[in-house]
Enzyme design. Sequence first.
Site, short mmCIF file in Angstrom:
data_model
loop_
_atom_site.label_atom_id
_atom_site.label_comp_id
_atom_site.label_asym_id
_atom_site.label_seq_id
_atom_site.Cartn_x
_atom_site.Cartn_y
_atom_site.Cartn_z
N LYS A 184 29.91 7.61 31.11
CA LYS A 184 29.16 7.00 29.67
C LYS A 184 29.83 5.85 29.19
O LYS A 184 29.07 5.58 28.09
CB LYS A 184 29.76 8.33 29.14
CG LYS A 184 29.19 8.11 27.42
CD LYS A 184 27.59 8.41 27.96
CE LYS A 184 27.50 8.03 26.54
NZ LYS A 184 26.97 9.66 25.89
N LYS A 209 32.09 5.54 17.51
CA LYS A 209 33.25 6.03 18.27
C LYS A 209 33.04 5.49 19.44
O LYS A 209 34.69 5.49 20.44
CB LYS A 209 32.85 7.23 18.18
CG LYS A 209 34.03 8.60 18.63
CD LYS A 209 33.31 9.05 19.92
CE LYS A 209 32.16 9.77 19.59
NZ LYS A 209 31.61 10.61 20.87
#
Length: 275
Positions: free
Chosen positions: A155, A223
Amino acid sequence: MRIGFIGLGIMGAPMAANLDRAGFDVRGFDLAPDRPGRTAGSAKEAISGADVVITMLPDSPQVEEVLPDIVEYGGPDLLYIDMSTIDPGTSRRLAERLRALDAPVSGGERGAIEGSLSIMVGGAEEDFARALPVFHAVGKTIVHVGPPGAGQTVKAANQLVVGGTYALVAEAILLMEASGVDAAKGLDVLAGGLAGSRILELKRHSMVAREFTPGFRVDLHHKDMGIATAAARDAGLSLPLTAIVTQLVAAARAQGLGSLDHSALLKVIERINSA
């Protein structure tokens, strides 16, 4: 199969709805008390008696916040699937305490609504096999990529590619506009050639129109780029383009664009070129 689903945000709510439509007994809970879609009054209520618990939360601290409840109230055969995007090290620590899969997703809000998400899964093969019916209810591309933490590493790679693509599409739009070319028509051509991508397919029209309604917020991508750069550091790698994209995303956040869609990188590059 009874599923406790914790995290009913932009992504989590439609994912929980798709699981419900697929025939699972879903009890949804969100850490925000006024979030629509809650069918459980507490994390304990969502977790108790569940065969599977899924979390879809913003970051590692929120996942760690609900972990004690999962450990305390989950049964001995509970399978925990974290579909959040968090640090790979956190996912590895979760797998030391529970039968757990890290299964972050890609595809944005539309993919969550359509049940067409890509799901990259880290964890044990037997747990992956058990979770497949769940994954098929929310996704189309489902791949077991390795041991605990591997899903989060993939990811992170996904997010650096997505961020870089948005930045380049933004630059392409500005180049065409500054040269007197109709950017909308230009992107239509690009989308049909080798430069074509899912981002061009879904976002080219809204980017040209400067519409940045959030499907995935800049704050969350900020983030995620931190996760990607930390993973590169842990692997002993220098990823210079990733570093540039990280700075562009950080600039978007610093400019007050954190609540907008991550395609708002266009606004950052526009400002770099403004008089």
